[in-house]
Design a protein around this motif. Structure first.
Motif, PDB file in Angstrom:
ATOM      1  N   GLU A  13     -10.151  12.113 -16.088  1.00  0.00           N
ATOM      2  CA  GLU A  13      -8.911  11.382 -15.842  1.00  0.00           C
ATOM      3  C   GLU A  13      -8.022  12.098 -14.832  1.00  0.00           C
ATOM      4  N   ASP A  14      -8.009  13.423 -14.869  1.00  0.00           N
ATOM      5  CA  ASP A  14      -7.206  14.201 -13.911  1.00  0.00           C
ATOM      6  C   ASP A  14      -7.687  13.958 -12.486  1.00  0.00           C
ATOM      7  N   ILE A  15      -8.994  13.988 -12.323  1.00  0.00           N
ATOM      8  CA  ILE A  15      -9.571  13.796 -10.984  1.00  0.00           C
ATOM      9  C   ILE A  15      -9.343  12.364 -10.517  1.00  0.00           C
ATOM     10  N   LYS A  16      -9.557  11.397 -11.388  1.00  0.00           N
ATOM     11  CA  LYS A  16      -9.349   9.994 -10.991  1.00  0.00           C
ATOM     12  C   LYS A  16      -7.893   9.746 -10.631  1.00  0.00           C
ATOM     13  N   ASN A  17      -6.960  10.286 -11.410  1.00  0.00           N
ATOM     14  CA  ASN A  17      -5.536  10.098 -11.102  1.00  0.00           C
ATOM     15  C   ASN A  17      -5.166  10.745  -9.768  1.00  0.00           C
ATOM     16  N   ALA A  18      -5.707  11.918  -9.494  1.00  0.00           N
ATOM     17  CA  ALA A  18      -5.435  12.576  -8.214  1.00  0.00           C
ATOM     18  C   ALA A  18      -5.990  11.745  -7.057  1.00  0.00           C
ATOM     19  N   LEU A  19      -7.190  11.225  -7.237  1.00  0.00           N
ATOM     20  CA  LEU A  19      -7.781  10.406  -6.175  1.00  0.00           C
ATOM     21  C   LEU A  19      -7.034   9.088  -6.001  1.00  0.00           C
ATOM     22  N   ARG A  20      -6.562   8.513  -7.097  1.00  0.00           N
ATOM     23  CA  ARG A  20      -5.758   7.289  -6.982  1.00  0.00           C
ATOM     24  C   ARG A  20      -4.530   7.552  -6.116  1.00  0.00           C
ATOM     25  N   ALA A  21      -3.851   8.668  -6.342  1.00  0.00           N
ATOM     26  CA  ALA A  21      -2.659   9.000  -5.548  1.00  0.00           C
ATOM     27  C   ALA A  21      -3.019   9.188  -4.072  1.00  0.00           C
ATOM     28  N   ILE A  22      -4.128   9.838  -3.807  1.00  0.00           N
ATOM     29  CA  ILE A  22      -4.584  10.020  -2.430  1.00  0.00           C
ATOM     30  C   ILE A  22      -4.895   8.671  -1.788  1.00  0.00           C
ATOM     31  N   PHE A  23      -5.607   7.833  -2.502  1.00  0.00           N
ATOM     32  CA  PHE A  23      -5.979   6.510  -1.976  1.00  0.00           C
ATOM     33  C   PHE A  23      -4.740   5.656  -1.733  1.00  0.00           C
ATOM     34  N   GLU A  24      -3.751   5.748  -2.634  1.00  0.00           N
ATOM     35  CA  GLU A  24      -2.489   4.999  -2.422  1.00  0.00           C
ATOM     36  C   GLU A  24      -1.831   5.443  -1.119  1.00  0.00           C
ATOM     37  N   GLU A  25      -1.797   6.747  -0.882  1.00  0.00           N
ATOM     38  CA  GLU A  25      -1.213   7.268   0.350  1.00  0.00           C
ATOM     39  C   GLU A  25      -1.982   6.770   1.576  1.00  0.00           C
ATOM     40  N   CYS A  26      -3.301   6.826   1.498  1.00  0.00           N
ATOM     41  CA  CYS A  26      -4.125   6.363   2.610  1.00  0.00           C
ATOM     42  C   CYS A  26      -3.946   4.875   2.867  1.00  0.00           C
ATOM     43  N   ALA A  27      -3.828   4.093   1.815  1.00  0.00           N
ATOM     44  CA  ALA A  27      -3.672   2.643   1.961  1.00  0.00           C
ATOM     45  C   ALA A  27      -2.339   2.307   2.618  1.00  0.00           C
ATOM     46  N   LYS A  28      -1.309   3.088   2.351  1.00  0.00           N
ATOM     47  CA  LYS A  28       0.003   2.864   2.970  1.00  0.00           C
ATOM     48  C   LYS A  28      -0.041   3.134   4.470  1.00  0.00           C
ATOM     49  N   GLU A  29      -0.847   4.125   4.855  1.00  0.00           N
ATOM     50  CA  GLU A  29      -0.946   4.519   6.269  1.00  0.00           C
ATOM     51  C   GLU A  29      -1.776   3.531   7.083  1.00  0.00           C
ATOM     52  N   ALA A  30      -2.623   2.764   6.411  1.00  0.00           N
ATOM     53  CA  ALA A  30      -3.542   1.844   7.125  1.00  0.00           C
ATOM     54  C   ALA A  30      -2.818   0.620   7.640  1.00  0.00           C
TER      55      ALA A  30
END
Length: 92
Positions: free
Chosen positions: A75-92
């Motif tokens: 869950e820690d890894i998935k939550n960290a990746l979700r935050a990264i993906f959210e950031e990347c999606a905002k930049e796209a």
């Protein structure tokens, strides 16, 4: 593009792979996020250019976005990746 450093046989990298698949399936806007997978043992020349100790580790350029730790749960890894993906999606 994200750079994902991993090792074959690493249980935390298995967690990261699973989380990536789940997140991209759950959220269509994450599907377009490009991830360059770099196996640390196969690409020591590249891995040595980055500052990290544990895998999985994710970078955007030279900026470290996440480095796993032995205390991490799935869950820690998935939550960290979700935050990264959210950031990347905002930049796209």
């Amino acid at each position: 593009m994200l750079r994902y450093f991993y090792l074959r046989g690493c249980p935390y990298c298995v967690y990261a792979d699973r989380a990536i698949g789940e997140l991209k399936a759950e959220e269509p806007r994450f599907a377009a996020i490009e991830i360059e997978r770099i196996e640390e043992e196969d690409r020591k020349d590249v891995a040595d250019l980055y500052d990290y100790y544990y895998v999985p580790t994710f970078f955007e350029g030279k900026r470290k976005l996440f480095e796993a730790h032995p205390s991490n749960r799935y869950e820690d890894i998935k939550n960290a990746l979700r935050a990264i993906f959210e950031e990347c999606a905002k930049e796209a």
